[in-house]
Design a protein around this motif. Structure first.
Motif, PDB file in Angstrom:
ATOM      1  N   PRO A 120       0.802  -1.229   0.000  1.00  0.00           N
ATOM      2  CA  PRO A 120       0.000   0.000   0.000  1.00  0.00           C
ATOM      3  C   PRO A 120       0.832   1.275   0.000  1.00  0.00           C
ATOM      4  N   GLN A 132       0.623   4.031  -2.855  1.00  0.00           N
ATOM      5  CA  GLN A 132       0.193   5.376  -2.492  1.00  0.00           C
ATOM      6  C   GLN A 132       1.087   6.425  -3.133  1.00  0.00           C
ATOM      7  N   SER A 180      -4.710   3.336  -7.622  1.00  0.00           N
ATOM      8  CA  SER A 180      -4.085   4.378  -6.819  1.00  0.00           C
ATOM      9  C   SER A 180      -4.102   5.720  -7.545  1.00  0.00           C
TER      10      SER A 180
END
Length: 275
Positions: A112, A116, A147
């Protein structure tokens, strides 16, 4: 009970970060915190200055009765350079070399924190351009598209190599694979993309550019416009690429399968975005 300024600032910052590209009125904040608009304006000035100082993004004030503020995500040049340098080191690890000279990326694109920052990098590049949708091909490009679409606040669409009954009617195009030169087919649901949309293409890895070129053809079939192409990594390619106007975060310059060495450098992102 009125909310203290410190609490207002924390909640206001969180609210803006979670709603990029949304117009939020001063009246909303005033009612939310039971505070005067003058106090809200002072708070927003603090948040705006802090966001700019740390490269978090831009807060634009829209005047008038129907106005308010809009937060546009960004990333500082220093953070971008640091992240790309980190990814260069991690992609150069010998353990990433797979049989056939392929480089393993899935673990990075499953984190993640990495996704990001990739999304923020892409959003920064297209901060001044109108993007209506982000397009990728199944499957490894999906987390990147997700994203990027989150920070651009637009939908993402997935082009597939095989049709799904749940997609309904589809549009299909044939394209030539950049490396194998084989003719392949990709499909996209007719409901996925609006005619005339401005589309950003993203992908995890590009070699000859055949897949990306296929997505360009798909965009044309929908009478839509290509805004740009950004890939997480590109490979050195001896032949003629099928696309030449693209951005890459990383570049795999050389793979030595005998010595199990991978040489990776920064792509052209930093030069194109920051000069």
């Amino acid at each position: 009970m009125k909310v203290r300024r410190s609490e207002r600032l924390i909640d206001m910052t969180n609210y803006l970060l979670s709603r990029p590209h949304k117009l939020i009125s001063l009246t909303f904040f005033a009612d939310r915190y039971e505070s005067a608009k003058s106090s809200i304006s002072e708070d927003l000035t603090i948040v705006k200055r802090t966001f700019a100082q740390w490269g978090i993004g831009v807060i634009e004030t829209i005047p008038g009765a129907a106005g308010g503020v809009i937060f546009t995500p960004s990333i500082s040049e220093q953070e971008a350079r640091t992240f790309i340098a980190e990814m260069t080191d991690r992609l150069s690890e010998e353990s990433r070399l797979l049989p056939g000279g392929y480089v393993y990326l899935s673990d990075l694109l499953g984190q993640p924190e990495v996704l990001q920052r990739v999304g923020r990098l892409i959003a920064r590049q297209y901060i001044d351009k109108k993007v209506d949708a982000v397009m990728t091909v199944a499957t490894k490009g999906v987390p990147i598209a997700q994203s990027a679409s989150r920070y651009l606040d637009v939908p993402f669409v997935i082009v597939r190599r095989d049709s799904k009954i749940t997609e309904g009617a589809t549009v299909s195009v044939n394209y030539v694979s950049g490396s194998s030169k084989r003719v392949e087919k990709m499909e996209l649901s007719k409901r996925s993309l609006q005619e005339g949309a401005n589309v950003l293409v993203v992908d995890d890895f590009m070699k000859g550019g055949g897949t990306v070129n296929g997505m360009k053809s798909m965009i044309e079939e929908f009478n839509a416009s290509l805004v740009g192409i950004t890939v997480f990594a590109e490979a050195a390619f001896d032949g003629q690429r099928m696309v030449d106007d693209y951005t890459s975060l990383l570049k795999v310059d050389k793979v030595n399968t005998l010595d199990k060495k991978i040489h990776v450098s920064a792509g052209n992102y930093l030069e194109q975005v920051f000069g």
